[in-house]
Design an enzyme around this catalytic site. Sequence first.
Site, PDB file in Angstrom:
ATOM      1  N   GLU A  74       8.923  15.926  15.528  1.00  0.00           N
ATOM      2  CA  GLU A  74       9.317  15.838  14.125  1.00  0.00           C
ATOM      3  C   GLU A  74       8.435  16.758  13.283  1.00  0.00           C
ATOM      4  OE1 GLU A  74      10.717  12.376  11.098  1.00  0.00           O
ATOM      5  OE2 GLU A  74       8.794  12.055  12.098  1.00  0.00           O
ATOM      6  N   GLY A 131       3.036   3.720  13.533  1.00  0.00           N
ATOM      7  CA  GLY A 131       3.798   2.515  13.813  1.00  0.00           C
ATOM      8  C   GLY A 131       3.298   1.797  15.059  1.00  0.00           C
ATOM      9  N   LYS A 177       0.853  -1.185   0.000  1.00  0.00           N
ATOM     10  CA  LYS A 177       0.000   0.000   0.000  1.00  0.00           C
ATOM     11  C   LYS A 177       0.885   1.230   0.000  1.00  0.00           C
ATOM     12  CE  LYS A 177      -1.751   2.850   2.830  1.00  0.00           C
ATOM     13  NZ  LYS A 177      -1.802   4.100   1.989  1.00  0.00           N
ATOM     14  N   GLY A 179       6.986   5.249   8.213  1.00  0.00           N
ATOM     15  CA  GLY A 179       6.077   6.374   8.414  1.00  0.00           C
ATOM     16  C   GLY A 179       6.216   6.926   9.820  1.00  0.00           C
ATOM     17  N   SER A 180       5.138   7.459  10.339  1.00  0.00           N
ATOM     18  CA  SER A 180       5.181   8.138  11.635  1.00  0.00           C
ATOM     19  C   SER A 180       5.213   7.140  12.785  1.00  0.00           C
ATOM     20  CB  SER A 180       3.966   9.057  11.795  1.00  0.00           C
ATOM     21  OG  SER A 180       2.788   8.291  12.006  1.00  0.00           O
ATOM     22  N   THR A 181       5.758   7.587  13.902  1.00  0.00           N
ATOM     23  CA  THR A 181       5.810   6.743  15.093  1.00  0.00           C
ATOM     24  C   THR A 181       4.415   6.430  15.608  1.00  0.00           C
ATOM     25  OG1 THR A 181       8.004   7.556  15.712  1.00  0.00           O
ATOM     26  CG2 THR A 181       6.652   6.651  17.476  1.00  0.00           C
TER      27      THR A 181
END
Length: 501
Positions: free
Chosen positions: A405, A256, A198, A251-253
Amino acid sequence: MAAATSIELAAEGAKNPKVFEFLKRPAGNLLINGKWVAAKSGKTFEVENPANEQVLAVVAEGDKEDVDEAVKAARKAFEEGPWPRLSPHARTRILLKLADLIQHNADELAELVSLEGGKPIAEAQGEVAASAAQFIYYAGWVSKIYGETNPSAPEMFNYTLREPVGVCGQITPWNGPAAVVAMKWAPALACGNTVVLKPAEQTPLTALRMGELALEAGIPEGVVNIITGFGETAGAAIASHPDIDKVAFTGSTAVGKEIVKASAGNLKRVSLELGGKSPNIIFADADMEAAVRGSAAGIFANQGEVCCAASRMFVQEKIYERFADGLVDFASKIRLGNPFSASTTMGPLVSKEQHERVLGYLKAGKQEGAQARIGGDRGPQERGYFVQPTVFTEVHNSMKIAREEIFGPVAAVIRFKDENDAVLQGNDTTYGLAAAVWTRDISRAHAVARRLRAGTVWINCFMAMDPISPFGGYKQAGFGREMGKEALELYTQVKSVFVKL
């Protein structure tokens, strides 16, 4: 994909005729079992050019039903198809063929990367070249995935096999639409796995074109499947799917963490490459010109939309003002504009959402007392998601712009006293993806590199990468390593075999 009459306007600056041919193809196709099909729901969504806010294409909005079909295809290809059973040399040839096709179509792919992601064309060309390099590197590993013969009793023969994991779900970000797809596909395919990908909803076009090239290279049906759609639906379905054996996510934490939770249902393997707030440490004895140039590239390349960006710049007190002046001077020469213009050195951010997010951080930095020595606002363009390259000075490590971030062209310049202070401040973050040290004292460079809690440390350079070398994070920057031989651990499992003699 987009209305033919609007493609020329949306793809302003693109020159390769293959790009326009690609954009004019029928809208809304997913790659499932070697065929291009519409989403079962019939839904589609628009892909925007962030430089002019025009619709480039309309693609399928896949969801759980489509993921189910892709996983069925991938499972059948893994259990019954030829891919895991091909001789190593045959699989090597196919991966090298894919690398050749990427190189042959590099101009087209680079233009797609620029169009959907906003990356200046020169940077996009470098990204595509790096993508081909991934397949070349892992093609060489196919014939070198060894088991072992273990010492055993005279009446027993014991050996191990290293086998593919199975069906791998892969979810990729928008900041490297070619590079990260290659980083995910190449080791997975080299090891004999099948894939359900994806790509990010902001930048699906490059992945779709790479899917076409994968079929052209001879990768069998069902081995590579692509579901375009949104994280909340298609991505979530991949993360929780009971018949997916492994998920790889970049990707982002925050996302995740959700993937880890969703994976618990069948205890699927998970590898995560997440956020970063990388410390970039400049000592007083550093080569100032090189440090400024390298640090600027580390925060302003790809509009700062880089997980390992040099976003926290720790500068020793005695050279603080000199370094800040150099960084401001560099930023003043950056030219925002259309990614295809020869004069452009920074393109737009990827989307309206990301644009608003970065502008919010610029406002927060000013409110907390940081000084925007240059930039600090949106770009002057009437259209497009541009942000001025920004240098904040008088930043403290406790400020929001130093803790979170930003994923934009925003440098936070922070003072430090000595080596110990630099390390303590540098490690004072929830992340640990990368770090850099600038000094002429090689002993200090090695000492500081050992103390920094980061998966990659650069010395007198920034953002050097090679398929040979592993990349991944400490702490909340994720776990698992991509690239290098270490990535093979993500996509293989070990079987012990005992034979009674």
